[in-house]
Enzyme design. Sequence first.
Site, short mmCIF file in Angstrom:
data_model
loop_
_atom_site.label_atom_id
_atom_site.label_comp_id
_atom_site.label_asym_id
_atom_site.label_seq_id
_atom_site.Cartn_x
_atom_site.Cartn_y
_atom_site.Cartn_z
CG HIS A 101 -59.64 -48.88 46.80
ND1 HIS A 101 -60.79 -48.56 47.49
CD2 HIS A 101 -59.96 -48.76 45.48
CE1 HIS A 101 -61.75 -48.26 46.64
NE2 HIS A 101 -61.27 -48.39 45.41
CB SER A 114 -60.61 -46.66 42.83
OG SER A 114 -61.91 -46.22 42.49
#
Length: 297
Positions: A243, A197
């Site tokens: 992220h 991610s």
Amino acid sequence: MAEQPASPDAVAPVPVCPRHPDRESYVRCQRCMRPTCPECQRPAAVGIQCVDCVAEGAKTVRQVRTVFGGAVTDGRPVVTMTLIGICVAVFLAQSAVPGFERQIWFSPVLGQSEPWRFITSAFAHGSIMHIAFNMYALWIMGTYLEPMLGRARFIAIYLLSAFGGSVFYLLLAAPQSYEEAVAFGPGMWWTPAVGASGAVFGLFGAFLVLQRRLGRSAAGMYVIIGINAVIGFVLPNIAWQAHLGGALTGAAAAAAIAYLGRNRGPLKPVDRRVHWVALGGLSVLLVVLSLAKYATA
């Protein structure tokens, strides 16, 4: 004394290919005029050239580059497909080999003694849905960005973003001091983080920067990033810190490629060395931030 005329019965030597002396060749290279056998013949704009002349001529031809200085490829996203293949292979290994995931995941305490986990954790995933979403996003971004950047720059941004995601997880999720670690227990130092991610968000950030540099719209990407940002705070077990770190790192790396090393004038090429110096500097900055965190925790 006058030269005697050549005997009409004299036999002219049989022309042979310089690279293959055992082969007769009555076809000559239009550039060097040497005989060339079928294996060494290369079709040219006018006639036939030998393989040596073609290779020599290629040295003087400037390699075609993308707008950001990367080498132009045949369009196949080879790096993207390779990354997806590695992630799938690792996911299968996680299912088949007990404890395999624990050898590559990242956590603040393990990253200090085993720094390769800052990168390897980006190739492991926690569930089939986890890897499916990340690989779909990687495919969409990779098929667009890899041909635009060139393979070397694309993989550099991907790996840097994965590294940046782990670094920000260390900076924001780990305790801020030893006393805080004691107060909250050792679990915070051991909480693992896995998944691509951070690297994928790095591609999101790079996409925004490159689209802006090219004067193209990126409205849809803002929506995607916004939705994922909300999900990161709403759903449990999502490392929003990774992220954020991946997105910022990817954007910074793309900015270095998009805005640095651009010589003035339409015929002047991009100074690619500046790109790699900037990316190297970004790597050093992430390492320094990590060391500083470990030194003060």
